[in-house]
Design an enzyme around this catalytic site. Structure first.
Site, PDB file in Angstrom:
ATOM      1  CD  GLU A 138     -36.785  26.315 136.177  1.00 31.48           C
ATOM      2  OE1 GLU A 138     -37.052  26.381 137.407  1.00 31.48           O
ATOM      3  OE2 GLU A 138     -35.799  26.863 135.673  1.00 31.48           O
ATOM      4  CE  LYS A 141     -46.618  24.642 141.862  1.00 30.14           C
ATOM      5  NZ  LYS A 141     -47.250  23.732 142.841  1.00 30.14           N
ATOM      6  N   GLY A 149     -60.140  24.949 155.734  1.00 33.27           N
ATOM      7  CA  GLY A 149     -60.115  26.365 155.358  1.00 33.27           C
ATOM      8  C   GLY A 149     -60.127  26.624 153.878  1.00 33.27           C
ATOM      9  CG  ASP A 175     -55.309  26.958 160.432  1.00 38.80           C
ATOM     10  OD1 ASP A 175     -56.163  26.541 161.214  1.00 38.80           O
ATOM     11  OD2 ASP A 175     -55.502  27.053 159.203  1.00 38.80           O
ATOM     12  CG  HIS A 184     -50.848  16.372 151.905  1.00 39.09           C
ATOM     13  ND1 HIS A 184     -51.547  16.443 153.085  1.00 39.09           N
ATOM     14  CD2 HIS A 184     -50.187  17.540 151.792  1.00 39.09           C
ATOM     15  CE1 HIS A 184     -51.292  17.597 153.664  1.00 39.09           C
ATOM     16  NE2 HIS A 184     -50.473  18.289 152.909  1.00 39.09           N
TER      17      HIS A 184
END
Length: 770
Positions: A18, A20, A443, A610, A705
Site C-alpha cells: 500500500e 509503495k 540490462g 550480474d 535511482h
C-alpha cells in the site's frame, strides 16, 4: 514478573504494498501529500494494533518511514545539506534528498544524496552528508508525532532512533571538509541534540527509548570505540531521560561486549540468531542494573523458529538474570521479512508449514515469553513447530543426489578461463571492433504500465501465453530499435519478460518456491519479492536463450545475454538454513554455467552475469572475509569460466564500497565490470586506480535511482574524472544500474546525453571523432 515480548521494528509497506502505491502516486502527482500521509497513518495504526493484539509488550514507533529511517534521522538532527535548504516544503525537501529534484519551472535542480547498503542486507539507506562546520538542531516532529499518534489509539510505544555513533559512521563528509577529517569529529556537536531528544521524550512520559547501535558488531578502531564510550556515558548521564534499550544486531559483539554492557543503559539487545554463542558472555558481562533483550527469532529469514532451541537460550537467560530482566525479541527489525503469511493462498501446504512471516514471528515471540517459566514447554504452537521442523528435515524435496554429486566433482579447471585477460582482450577487441569509451546499459529498460498490465492480464487469463509472447517480442523489438536510434554500441534485450532479476531465474530453477505477497523493501518505494530457496538447485532447461537470440536477430550490433549471478541469487532469496550457504551457491553456479554455455552456443558473444550482492554478502567481521570471498569468487568463476576467449563476460555491481575487496573482484576475472559511481562522483574509481585494476570497467554516469535527467556537462565531467584515474582504453560508459523503474522519456533523454558524452570524451581524450 513474567518475561516480556518486544519487537525492534516492523515491515512498513503493508501486505499488498500500500505504501509503495501511495508514494508513486504522490510522486507522479496522481494524489496529494495529504493522501500519502493518510495511507502512512493507516499503516502505522494497523501495525501497532496488530502488535498489541498479538501480545507484544514493548511496541516500536519511529521505525516507520516514507523512504528511509537513516534519512529520517538526518532530518531529526538537522543534517540537511545547504543545497536542499532552499526547498521550503518539508516533504519536497525530504524526497529531494532521497531522489533528487528537477523542477525547471521553479529553477530547482539538485541531485540526491548517496545511497548504499545497510550493513550486509539488501536494504539501501540514504547516506547523510555532513558539511564543514556542521550545525545540528533537533527536529523531533516525526518521532513525537508518531508517539502521540499511537497513544491516540491506546498503544504505548518505545520510540526507536539510530544511535549517534552509528549515525556518524554511516555518514560521509561533504566536499570541502578538511583533509584528514572524520565524521566522528562532529560527535561533540551532535550529542546535545540526542540529549535534548531524550529530555523531550521524558517530558512526554516515555518509559523506554530504543537506541540502535549496530556499529557495535563491527571491527571498531580505537577512535570509534572511544566515541561509543563518550556517547553512551553522555546519554546515560542525562538528568531527564527514558530508560534506554541499546540495540545491536547482525552479529556478535565480540570485543565490544564490555563497551555495550558498560554503556549505562538499562537493557542490551543482542542477536542470538546470527551469534547464539555470545549469550553466556553477555549474561556474565551485564551489570545488575541492565536487562537483556534476547534476539532469538530470525528477523531476516522466513523459516519457522526452532522454538525448543530458542526456549533453551531464554531459559539460560532467565536462570541467570531472573524473568524481570529478560525480554524476548527478534534478532533485528522485522523490516527484512514480509508482513503476514496468512496472505499466501497459493503456496503449497507442505512449504507453508515451514515458514513464518512478521505476524507469525510475533506469535512465536509471545509463545516464547509465555513459556519462559517452564523447563518443558507444551502448547499447540510448540507441538506444531516440532512436527513441521521434523517434516522439513525428512522431506525428499530438499535433496537431489545428482546435484550434490555434481558439486562434489567441480574442480579448479572449471573455475578458470582458458587464457589470461590480456590475451582474451586482444581477441575480443578484434571480434567486436568497438570505439573508445563504448556505450551500453546495465540490462533492463522501463517496465511501463503496458508491460505490467500485460503480465497481469496473463495471470488473470485475459491474455493467452501466445498473445503475451507476441506482446513481449514487440516490446523487445521497439527497445532494440530505440537503442540503435540513440546510438548505443552494445545493446540489451530489455528484460520485459522478467518481473525481478532473481525471481525470474528462481521460477525456472528447481529448488525454489514463490509467494504472492512476500514483499520486502529494498529502497524507497522499491519492493522485491525474494524467492524461497528451500531445496537443491538445478536447471531443467534453458532460461534466457530464446529472448537473447531473438533480440540479437534484430540487429548487427552485439546484444548482451543477461543473467543474475550465483551470489546475488543466493543473497536476494530467502535461503535455506539447513546447509552451508557456500554449498547452495555452488549449486546455483553450476545451473548458471549451463545457461552461459547455451548462450554462447546460440551465438551470444557477450554475456553479463550480474553480482550486485557480492559486497553485501561480505561478513561484517574481517576475520570471516577470507572464507566467504573464496567461495563467492569460486562460484562466479564456476558459472562463467566455461566459455571461449572471444566470448566477453561482463558483470555489474552497485551501491557498495569495493576498496577493501578489490583483490577478490579482480579474482572474479570478468572481462568488463560496471559499477555505480555517479552519486559519489567517481570516488570509487580512486580505489580501482590505486589497486591497478587490470580489466575493463564501466563507471556509471547516470543515477537511475533518481527521476532527474543528468545534463550532458555532468556526464562529460564524470567521464573526464574517470579518465584522470584510469586509462581510457579500460573505460566503458553506462548508467549506474538497470532502467526498469524509470520512464521512457527520461531514459531516452539521459541515454542521448550519455552517448553524446562518450563521443565528446573520445574527441577530447583520445582525439577520435567517431
Amino acid at each position: 514478573m513474567s518475561v516480556l515480548a518486544t519487537c525492534l521494528g516492523y515491515p512498513r509497506f503493508g501486505i499488498v504494498r500500500e505504501l509503495k502505491k501511495a508514494l508513486e502516486s504522490y510522486w507522479s502527482k496522481g494524489s496529494s501529500a495529504e493522501d500519502l500521509q493518510a495511507t502512512a497513518s493507516e499503516l502505522r495504526r494497523r501495525h501497532w494494533s496488530s502488535m498489541k493484539s498479538l501480545g507484544i509488550d514493548q511496541i516500536p514507533s519511529n521505525d516507520f518511514s516514507l523512504y528511509d529511517h537513516v534519512l529520517d534521522m538526518a532530518i531529526a538532527v538537522g543534517a540537511v545539506p545547504a543545497r536542499y535548504r532552499a526547498i521550503s516544503d518539508p516533504l519536497a525537501r525530504y524526497f529531494a534528498m532521497a531522489r533528487g529534484l528537477q523542477d525547471r519551472a521553479a529553477d530547482v535542480d539538485v541531485a540526491a544524496l548517496e545511497m548504499t547498503k545497510w550493513f550486509d542486507t539488501n536494504y539501501h539507506y540514504i547516506v547523510p552528508e555532513l558539511e564543514p562546520g556542521q550545525r545540528f538542531e533537533l527536529d523531533a516532529a516525526k518521532i513525537v508525532g508518531e508517539l502521540e499518534e499511537a497513544r491516540s489509539i491506546g498503544v504505548e510505544t518505545r520510540p526507536m532512533v539510530i544511535g549517534p555513533v552509528t549515525f556518524l559512521l554511516l555518514s560521509k563528509l561533504a566536499p570541502g571538509s578538511p583533509a584528514g577529517a572524520s565524521t566522528l569529529d562532529h560527535l561533540d556537536q551532535l550529542l546535545p541534540v540526542y540529549e535534548a531528544l531524550l529530555g523531550a521524550l521524558a517530558d512526554r512520559g516515555v518509559a523506554w527509548v530504543q537506541v540502535d547501535e549496530p556499529c557495535l558488531v563491527l571491527d571498531l578502531d580505537a577512535r570509534s570505540r572511544e566515541a561509543c564510550r563518550l556517547a553512551f556515558a553522555r546519554l546515560a548521564a542525562c538528568a531527564k531521560r527514558p530508560r534506554i534499550l541499546l540495540a545491536t544486531y547482525f552479529g556478535a559483539l565480540g570485543e565490544n561486549l564490555a563497551l555495550a554492557a558498560g554503556s549505562g543503559g538499562d537493557a542490551l539487545h543482542v542477536d542470538l540468531v546470527r551469534a547464539p554463542e555470545q549469550l553466556d558472555a553477555a549474561l556474565a558481562a551485564l551489570p545488575p542494573s541492565m536487562s537483556l533483550s534476547a534476539g532469538v527469532v530470525d528477523g531476516r529469514n522466513i523459516w519457522r523458529t526452532d522454538l525448543d532451541a530458542a526456549h533453551r537460550l531464554i531459559r539460560r537467560a532467565v536462570a541467570k538474570l531472573g524473568p524481570e530482566r529478560v525480554l524476548v525479541a527478534p534478532s533485528c527489525s522485522l523490516l527484512h521479512v514480509p508482513a503476514d503469511l496468512s496472505a499466501e493462498k497459493k503456496l503449497d501446504a507442505e512449504l507453508l508449514r515451514w515458514m513464518a512471516f512478521a505476524a507469525q514471528k510475533l506469535g512465536e515471540l509471545r509463545e516464547l515469553a509465555d513459556s519462559a517459566s517452564t523447563d518443558s514447554p507444551s502448547s499447540a504452537l510448540f507441538d506444531e513447530t516440532r512436527s513441521a521442523l521434523a517434516a522439513r528435515r525428512a522431506s525428499k524435496r530438499t535433496r537431489n543426489p545428482e546435484v550434490r554429486a555434481r558439486v562434489s566433482s567441480a574442480n579448479d579447471e572449471m573455475r578458470s578461463r582458458a587464457s589470461a585477460f590480456p590475451e582474451r582482450a586482444r581477441k575480443q577487441r578484434a571480434r567486436f571492433d568497438l570505439p573508445a569509451f563504448p556505450t551500453t546499459t546495465i540490462g533492463s529498460f522501463p517496465q511501463t504500465g503496458d508491460v505490467r498490465g500485460a503480465r497481469a492480464a496473463l495471470r488473470a487469463g485475459r491474455m493467452t501465453p501466445e498473445q503475451y509472447e507476441r506482446f513481449l517480442k514487440e516490446e523487445t523489438r521497439r527497445c532494440v530499435e530505440k537503442q540503435e536510434a540513440i546510438g548505443l554500441d552494445v545493446l540489451v534485450h530489455g528484460e520485459f519478460e522478467r518481473t525481478d532479476m532473481v525471481e525470474y531465474f528462481g521460477e525456472q530453477l528447481a529448488g525454489f518456491a514463490f509467494t504472492e505477497n512476500g514483499w520486502v523493501q529494498s529502497y524507497g518505494s522499491r519492493c522485491v519479492k525474494p524467492p524461497v530457496l528451500f531445496g537443491d538447485v538445478s536447471r531443467p532447461s534453458a532460461m534466457t536463450v530464446p529472448w537473447s537470440t531473438f533480440a540479437q536477430s534484430l540487429t548487427a550490433k552485439p546484444v548482451k545475454g543477461m543473467l543474475t549471478g550465483p551470489v546475488t541469487i543466493l543473497q536476494w532469496s530467502f535461503v535455506r538454513d539447513d546447509q552451508p550457504r557456500s554449498e547452495t551457491c555452488a549449486q546455483i553456479a553450476l545451473a548458471l554455467r549451463d545457461e552461459v554455455a547455451d548462450l554462447e552456443a546460440a551465438g551470444i558473444a557477450m554475456i553479463q552475469v550480474d553480482e550486485p550482492a557480492i559486497r553485501e554478502g561480505l561478513p561484517l567481521r574481517r576475520d570471516a572475509w577470507g572464507a566467504y570471498l573464496q567461495w563467492a569468487v569460486e562460484a562466479f568463476r564456476l558459472a562463467t569460466s566455461g566459455v571461449r576467449d572471444e566470448t566477453q563476460i561482463h558483470t555489474h555491481m552497485c551501491y557498495s564500497e569495493f576498496g577493501d575487496i578489490l583483490d577478490a573482484i579482480a579474482a572474479m576475472d570478468a572481462d568488463v565490470l560496471s559499477i555505480e559511481t555517479s552519486r559519489s562522483r567517481m570516488e570509487l574509481l580512486t580505489d580501482f586506480a590505486r589497486f591497478r585494476y587490470p580489466n575493463e570497467i564501466g563507471p556509471g554516469v547516470y543515477d537511475i535511482h533518481s527521476p532527474r535527467v543528468p545534463t550532458l556537462d555532468e556526464m562529460v565531467d564524470l567521464l573526464e574524472r574517470a579518465a584522470r584515474v584510469l586509462p581510457g582504453h579500460q573505460l566503458w560508459v553506462n548508467p549506474d544500474c538497470g532502467l526498469k523503474t524509470r520512464g521512457w522519456p527520461e531514459v531516452e533523454s539521459a541515454l542521448v546525453n550519455m552517448v553524446e558524452a562518450a563521443r565528446l570524451a573520445r574527441r577530447r581524450l583520445t582525439g577520435v571523432t567517431a
